[in-house]
Enzyme design. Structure first.
Site, short mmCIF file in Angstrom:
data_model
loop_
_atom_site.label_atom_id
_atom_site.label_comp_id
_atom_site.label_asym_id
_atom_site.label_seq_id
_atom_site.Cartn_x
_atom_site.Cartn_y
_atom_site.Cartn_z
N ASP A 159 0.81 -1.21 0.00
CA ASP A 159 0.00 0.00 0.00
C ASP A 159 0.85 1.27 0.00
OD1 ASP A 159 -2.07 1.77 0.17
OD2 ASP A 159 -2.54 1.36 2.27
N ASP A 356 -2.05 6.25 -6.23
CA ASP A 356 -2.32 5.34 -5.11
C ASP A 356 -2.42 3.91 -5.63
OD1 ASP A 356 -2.99 4.41 -2.58
OD2 ASP A 356 -5.14 4.78 -2.86
#
Ligand SMILES: *[C@@H]1O[C@H](CO)[C@@H](O)[C@H](O)[C@H]1NC(C)=O
Ligand SMILES: *[C@@H]1O[C@H](CO)[C@@H](O)[C@H](O)[C@H]1NC(C)=O
Ligand SMILES: *[C@@H]1O[C@H](CO)[C@@H](O)[C@H](O)[C@H]1NC(C)=O
Ligand SMILES: *[C@@H]1O[C@H](CO)[C@@H](O)[C@H](O)[C@H]1NC(C)=O
Ligand SMILES: *[C@@H]1O[C@H](CO)[C@@H](O)[C@H](O)[C@H]1NC(C)=O
Length: 479
Positions: A159, A356
């Site tokens: 992440d 992201d």
């Protein structure tokens, strides 16, 4: 309107000449007036296969890890727990709400000039649908790494939108969700230690706590999903040749549901406690990845320089102090089939754009999205429309086609970087061929940040270079 009818004239003209000239035929297929490529794609190549296609070995310096879609056939997890695409998108909105909620909070509590120029909206708790409140990142990609000595192998979410790495730990005094692999057992590791409250690493956490002079970490994602436990230190093994000793991470003993079957999360954000910051002396703040074209193939995550493709093009890595974890870049304009949409650059710069790894569908300011959608619909007007869902409103039923012609969508960034997206980076197949949707969405709130999501990053080699403040994109990254 004018350019539309002009291209019609051009096609009629080209069609006439088709009978006479092979040269003109190839012009018709590969170019229009602006000279941009047309994308005629076999739809089969865009859909995941039922079996995982095994990846070619990739060489490079630094640690190179295989990156897998959590819900595809390459996933090591029990397939009966796979999410549907609709569920993945519901979770996706939950993540986006969390990202923006985080910003609204910062906007309110900081008094930096940046913050006061943003539209001040209250924390829009009422806007966050309850059913999306308790999940985080379940649409994400996963990797397998090892903690402790001897190594305990664990599969975690990777992440770029979080800093703290954590895994569920025994004895799990309060609550653990059910993960597929055995829980990490600190008592079985000879190199494990917990972090004392006076350790400087403890004060790097956003909201450290202290219990029995041991540092306690807590991370809350959105309103319901969370993890907390003892902040700890142990050896992290990324690959057989790549070991980090004394790596700080959270040993979670109070963890909510909402993370799927993974053992935890590897935080690659920009904060001091992220893996990137902690491994700075070893990898120089450089990492890269390639997300596979479909969930039935694999990509990679690599740390350190080397192995970057020769065709890499860079854009500035930007920073927004109200969202210090995130990697910002300067999206400036969007083109469809070589024609730039008329969107004022301030539409993008007013809110900023992050990249992201964990958001599935790219989010654009509403005005930019509407403009993209209208241009896309015009180019796709030959195909039958299909119903969308809450997030995706431009879908087509391609079940009676073998090939499809998709306009190229180009994202233009600062420093002249242009990402030409092809069909696999534009379409999100909600339900196989019968619901092929434009994989972008408009933001609900005018202050929401733009997001380059993982659908649009597929197949690119994306290289993050923190010390040089650039993000590079290369073609053919996963090959
Ligand atoms: C598209 O790909 C499928 C599967 O590889 C193949 O069977 C089919 O013939 C292809 N169709 C065309 C028009 O190329
Ligand atoms: C890649 O690695 C393999 C095994 O380590 C080695 O045999 C091969 O020569 C390498 N290939 C390149 C292009 O470096
Ligand atoms: C997979 O999950 C299902 C339902 O949760 C369960 O019945 C089954 O035993 C699991 N299989 C494995 C191999 O864990
Ligand atoms: C703190 O230490 C005391 C004494 O060693 C022990 O009884 C207690 O369980 C510990 N509390 C926690 C939260 O670990
Ligand atoms: C577990 O975490 C939640 C959320 O932070 C908190 O409300 C709850 O009190 C914690 N439980 C214990 C036993 O510490």
């Amino acid at each position: 309107m004018a350019s539309h009818s002009f291209s019609h004239v051009f096609y009629d003209f080209a069609f006439m000449l088709l009978c006479y000239s092979v040269l003109i035929q190839s012009l018709y297929v590969t170019g229009d007036i602006t000279g941009s490529q047309r994308n005629i794609i076999n739809i089969s190549s865009l859909l995941p296969q039922t079996e995982c296609s095994s990846p070619k070995a990739i060489n490079g310096s630094g640690a190179r890890l295989k990156l897998i879609h959590q819900h595809g056939p390459c996933s090591p997890f029990n397939h009966s727990n796979k999410l549907t695409n609709n569920q993945i998108l519901t979770h996706d909105q939950s993540r986006v709400n969390f990202i923006n909620q985080h910003r609204r909070r910062s906007t309110i509590t900081t008094s930096t000039p940046k913050a006061t120029t943003l539209p001040s909206s209250p924390i829009a708790a009422s806007k966050i649908p309850a059913h999306t409140g308790n999940s985080f990142s379940t649409g994400n990609y996963i990797i397998t790494i090892s903690f402790g000595t001897p190594e305990q192998e664990l599969t975690v979410i990777f992440d770029t939108g979080s800093d703290v790495t954590w895994i569920q730990c025994q004895p799990c005094s309060t609550s653990c969700y059910s993960q597929q692999e055995p829980l990490f057992d600190p008592s079985q590791s000879t190199t494990f230690s917990s972090v004392s409250c006076s350790d400087p690493a403890c004060s790097q956490l956003y909201s450290p706590d202290c219990s029995n002079n041991t540092c306690v970490y807590t991370v809350k994602y959105g309103d319901k999903s969370h993890t907390s436990g003892l902040y700890s230190k142990d050896t992290l093994t990324l690959s057989p040749s790549d070991t980090l000793t004394g790596f700080f991470f959270g040993c979670g003993e109070n963890n909510s549901d909402g993370f799927g079957k993974v053992a935890g999360l590897l935080g690659l954000g920009r904060g001091l406690m992220s893996l990137i910051s902690q491994s700075n002396t070893k990898y120089n703040g450089v990492f890269s990845y390639c997300l596979p074209s479909t969930s039935s193939s694999t990509g990679y995550l690599t740390f350190g320089g080397g192995g970057a493709p020769a065709n890499l093009k860079n854009t500035k890595m930007l920073t927004d102090s109200s969202m210090a974890t995130f990697y910002f870049l300067g999206l400036q304009s969007i083109s469809v089939d070589g024609t730039q949409l008329s969107i004022s650059p301030t539409v993008f710069s007013n809110v900023g754009t992050i990249i992201d790894s964990g958001t599935v569908i790219s989010r654009l300011p509403q005005e930019a999205y509407s403009s993209l959608r209208d241009a896309f619909r015009q180019k796709m007007s030959n195909y039958p429309e299909a119903q969308g869902d809450n997030l995706l409103d431009t879908c087509y039923d391609l079940s009676s086609y073998e090939t499809v012609e998709i306009p190229t969508v180009s994202l233009e960034f600062a420093d002249g970087l242009v990402l030409d997206l092809d069909a696999s980076e534009i379409l999100f197949f909600l339900n196989g061929r019968s619901q092929a949707c434009l994989g972008f969405a408009g933001n609900e709130d005018a202050s929401d940040v733009g997001i380059i999501g993982n659908t649009q990053q597929r197949k690119f080699s994306v290289v993050y270079d923190v010390p040089n403040q650039v993000i590079g994109f290369g073609q053919g990254g996963c090959d």
